[in-house]
Every structure is written in structure tokens, then in C-alpha cells.
Design an enzyme around this catalytic site. Structure first.
Site, PDB file in Angstrom:
ATOM      1  N   ASP A  40       0.915  -1.258   0.094  1.00  0.00           N
ATOM      2  CA  ASP A  40       0.107   0.138  -0.314  1.00  0.00           C
ATOM      3  C   ASP A  40       0.725   0.964   0.049  1.00  0.00           C
ATOM      4  OD1 ASP A  40      -2.472   1.381   0.272  1.00  0.00           O
ATOM      5  OD2 ASP A  40      -2.031   1.565   2.445  1.00  0.00           O
ATOM      6  N   ASP A 232      -1.335  -0.477   6.310  1.00  0.00           N
ATOM      7  CA  ASP A 232      -1.205   0.091   7.578  1.00  0.00           C
ATOM      8  C   ASP A 232      -2.694  -0.241   7.836  1.00  0.00           C
ATOM      9  OD1 ASP A 232      -2.481   1.784   5.744  1.00  0.00           O
ATOM     10  OD2 ASP A 232      -1.892   3.427   6.597  1.00  0.00           O
ATOM     11  N   ASP A 236      -7.405  -0.888   4.240  1.00  0.00           N
ATOM     12  CA  ASP A 236      -6.885  -2.372   3.286  1.00  0.00           C
ATOM     13  C   ASP A 236      -6.877  -3.477   4.281  1.00  0.00           C
ATOM     14  OD1 ASP A 236      -4.378  -1.736   5.008  1.00  0.00           O
ATOM     15  OD2 ASP A 236      -3.450  -0.534   3.488  1.00  0.00           O
TER      16      ASP A 236
HETATM   17  P1  ADP Z   1      -4.034   4.616   0.168  1.00  0.00           P
HETATM   18  O1  ADP Z   1      -4.301   3.669  -0.652  1.00  0.00           O
HETATM   19  O2  ADP Z   1      -2.969   5.374  -0.595  1.00  0.00           O
HETATM   20  O3  ADP Z   1      -3.693   4.020   1.545  1.00  0.00           O
HETATM   21  P2  ADP Z   1      -6.835   5.309   0.745  1.00  0.00           P
HETATM   22  O4  ADP Z   1      -7.430   3.945   0.300  1.00  0.00           O
HETATM   23  O5  ADP Z   1      -6.598   5.248   2.268  1.00  0.00           O
HETATM   24  O6  ADP Z   1      -5.548   5.616   0.175  1.00  0.00           O
HETATM   25  O7  ADP Z   1      -7.639   6.426   0.322  1.00  0.00           O
HETATM   26  C1  ADP Z   1      -7.837   6.731  -1.203  1.00  0.00           C
HETATM   27  C2  ADP Z   1      -8.031   8.184  -1.388  1.00  0.00           C
HETATM   28  O8  ADP Z   1      -9.485   8.425  -0.978  1.00  0.00           O
HETATM   29  C3  ADP Z   1      -7.083   9.224  -0.534  1.00  0.00           C
HETATM   30  O9  ADP Z   1      -5.950   9.387  -1.465  1.00  0.00           O
HETATM   31  C4  ADP Z   1      -8.072  10.296  -0.680  1.00  0.00           C
HETATM   32  O10 ADP Z   1      -8.021  11.053  -2.043  1.00  0.00           O
HETATM   33  C5  ADP Z   1      -9.504   9.707  -0.456  1.00  0.00           C
HETATM   34  N1  ADP Z   1      -9.673   9.698   1.051  1.00  0.00           N
HETATM   35  C6  ADP Z   1      -9.675   8.731   1.792  1.00  0.00           C
HETATM   36  N2  ADP Z   1     -10.134   9.131   3.156  1.00  0.00           N
HETATM   37  C7  ADP Z   1     -10.205  10.378   3.131  1.00  0.00           C
HETATM   38  C8  ADP Z   1     -10.589  11.399   3.982  1.00  0.00           C
HETATM   39  N3  ADP Z   1     -10.740  11.477   5.298  1.00  0.00           N
HETATM   40  N4  ADP Z   1     -10.250  12.877   3.745  1.00  0.00           N
HETATM   41  C9  ADP Z   1     -10.225  13.148   2.255  1.00  0.00           C
HETATM   42  N5  ADP Z   1      -9.825  12.442   1.503  1.00  0.00           N
HETATM   43  C10 ADP Z   1     -10.033  10.806   1.924  1.00  0.00           C
HETATM   44 MG    MG Z   2      -3.662   3.288   3.349  1.00  0.00          MG
END
Ligand code: ADP
Ligand code: MG
Length: 293
Positions: A40, A232, A236
Site C-alpha cells: 500500500d 497500514d 486495507d
Molecule cells: P491509500 O491507498 O493510499 O492508502 P486510501 O485508500 O486510504 O489511500 O484513500 C484513497 C483516497 O481516498 C485518498 O488518496 C483520498 O483522496 C481519499 N480519501 C480517503 N479518506 C479520506 C479523508 N478522510 N479525507 C479526504 N480524502 C480521503
Molecule cells: Mg492506506
């Protein structure tokens, strides 16, 4: 025969002395033939500590207003993005001002702030809400803000890669991993920049938590090799349990992640994955030597 479990105990003990918690000898064994490692991005290869780099309000709002709306609407979220916005805002948040907070996984958040319907999130969220969002010129993770159904501008934040993330990827290659794939829910531009900086083989971006499970399942089905997933746990945890070996970041990760994982890295250092593989190979070598003896 008795030497076999004892060698594994030794291996697990040796790993834990290095801050690697292995939940069973089967995982330690599987790690020695892992050929594919899927990581991730946010919180795993990057620190997950975002700095606000730009604030672009629209529709007559001030920068301070936009940041305040964003920090308040994010007040109940524990996503790394939310933490950074609250930090940039810097003031105490009065939770009474925020009601009906909802987290839209992989998209963003929404809540009622001071009586206004506020939503904050990525371009996908804007599409879902049918809002025409501005296109930022600089590279960074975008948080678009909508107030009462009207576009209010965006905030650009950027994350930094962990100091030894690059070394972690090359360490995996040295330990016999054929391919390292990075998955992320973040925008393609950001993901590709991080991917090429770190030297990962493949980058898949703009994924929803469910898409990450699909990607891992595809890899497992296509290759018939052991696939490890490192995350983390924020968005995921399902992938952590689906992969042959789920590896979680222990300090930053959520409790769900630590629970779902087979191996936990206590200090969030991605370079420890290669260390764990080395310990695993050494343990198996000792097991085989003992059998021959
Ligand atoms: P990653 O795969 O990089 O760990 P996430 O799956 O946690 O990212 O989130 C994917 C995307 O969703 C983030 O890059 C963001 O654009 C959006 N996102 C998720 N949670 C939030 C939040 N609390 N506030 C704003 N944007 C969010
Ligand atoms: Mg993440």
C-alpha cells in the site's frame, strides 16, 4: 523431528528481537518462498504525514475558511489525510459544531458543519456528487471541498516517502522477490511519482478498498505463487487477510490491521520485510540441515 519446531521458535524469537512479530511458523515458512510483494502507499511506503502545500478557495471563501471547513468535516476521521488537515488548522475543534459525520471509504468524508452540508474528498467523490472540480496545476493529493452543494475549492497536501522505503524495495529484490507492486487509492499523478522514485515494478492507482482485494486476488490466481501484502490497515484490512501473507505496520496501523495481519512490523519500517525474509530463509536452512543431520 523435534528440532523442526524448535528451529521455528528460534526464527520467530529472532524476528521479534528485531521488532517483527510473526504470528505462526507457517507464515515464517511461506515468507521464504514469497515471489510477489504488494505494498500500500500511504502509511506503508510514505510516512502518511501530509503537509498542506496549497489552499485554493473558490466562490468568495477565504483560505482560512476553507481550511477550517475541511478540518471540521474531517474531525471524526482517523485517516492520515484528516490528521494532517486538523494539524494544519491548529485550533481546538469543537465537536458540537459537527454532526452526521460519514466516512466514504476511498473517497472522502461528509458531515454537517455549523448547519452547512460539507463534503471533502478526491476527484472520485466530486464525480459522485456531480460537482465540477478545479484541476490543480501542482502535484499532490487533492482534497476538494463542497459546501451546501457548491464547489468551495481545494487543498493540496503532500506526503513524504519513508527514509528507507527505497532501500526496502531494493532489499526485497535482493531477497529474491520477483516483483513489487504498489497499490493506492491516491491519484495517478501522485502514485506514479512515488512509484518511480522508489523503483517499484508496477503501480496501480485510484483504487477503492475493494479493488485492492481484486488486484491481489488476480495476482494470486495468475501466478500461483505466494503473494504478500503490506499495509497500514487504514482501508486495507480486507486485503491484509486475503493475501497469503498479510504484513501490517504496527505503530501507525489500526487495531483491525494488526488483528488481520500474519506479520506485524512494530516500528513501521518497510525495510524490515526484507529482514523478515532473510530470517525466514535462514530458519528453513537450519530446519533442513537438522533433518539431514
Ligand atoms: P491509500 O491507498 O493510499 O492508502 P486510501 O485508500 O486510504 O489511500 O484513500 C484513497 C483516497 O481516498 C485518498 O488518496 C483520498 O483522496 C481519499 N480519501 C480517503 N479518506 C479520506 C479523508 N478522510 N479525507 C479526504 N480524502 C480521503
Ligand atoms: Mg492506506
Amino acid at each position: 523431528v523435534i528440532s523442526i519446531p524448535l528451529s521455528f521458535f528460534g526464527g520467530i524469537g529472532g524476528a521479534s528481537a528485531k521488532g517483527i512479530l510473526v504470528k505462526g511458523s507457517n507464515y515464517l515458512e511461506a515468507l521464504s518462498y514469497t515471489k510477489y510483494v504488494v505494498c500500500d502507499k500511504t502509511g506503508t511506503l510514505t510516512k502518511g504525514v501530509f503537509q498542506v502545500t496549497e489552499i485554493h478557495p473558490e466562490g468568495g471563501m477565504s483560505e482560512a475558511d476553507l481550511l477550517e471547513k475541511a478540518a471540521l468535516v474531517e474531525s471524526y476521521s482517523n485517516h492520515p489525510i484528516s490528521k494532517s488537515l486538523k494539524e494544519a488548522y491548529g485550533k481546538e475543534i469543537d465537536n458540537n459544531r459537527v454532526t452526521d459525520a460519514k466516512e466514504i471509504s476511498g473517497h472522502g468524508v461528509s458531515a454537517v458543519v455549523d448547519g452547512h452540508e460539507v463534503a471533502a474528498g478526491n476527484v472520485k467523490l466530486m464525480k459522485q456528487m456531480n460537482i465540477q472540480a478545479a484541476v490543480p496545476t501542482s502535484v499532490g493529493t487533492e482534497i476538494h471541498v463542497v459546501v451546501d452543494g457548491k464547489y468551495a475549492g481545494y487543498i493540496l497536501i503532500s506526503d513524504v516517502v519513508k527514509p528507507n522505503a527505497k532501500e526496502a524495495i531494493s532489499g526485497l529484490k535482493a531477497a529474491g522477490v520477483e516483483k513489487v507492486v504498489m497499490l493506492t487509492g491516491d491519484a495517478k499523478k501522485v502514485a506514479d511519482a512515488v512509484g518511480s522514485e522508489l523503483g517499484v515494478d508496477e503501480v496501480r492507482s485510484e483504487l477503492l478498498p475493494g479493488d485492492k482485494v481484486d488486484e491481489v486476488e488476480k495476482l494470486i490466481a495468475a501466478k500461483g505463487e505466494k503473494v504478500a501484502f503490506v499495509g497500514d490497515g487504514i482501508n486495507d484490512a480486507p486485503v491484509l487477510s486475503r493475501a497469503d501473507i498479510g504484513i501490517a505496520m504496527g505503530a501507525l496501523g489500526s487495531d483491525a490491521a494488526i488483528e488481520a495481519a500474519d506479520i506485524v512490523l512494530m516500528d513501521d519500517d518497510p525495510a524490515k520485510i526484507a529482514t523478515a525474509m532473510k530470517i525466514s530463509k535462514k530458519t528453513l536452512r537450519i530446519v533442513h540441515q537438522n533433518i539431514v543431520f
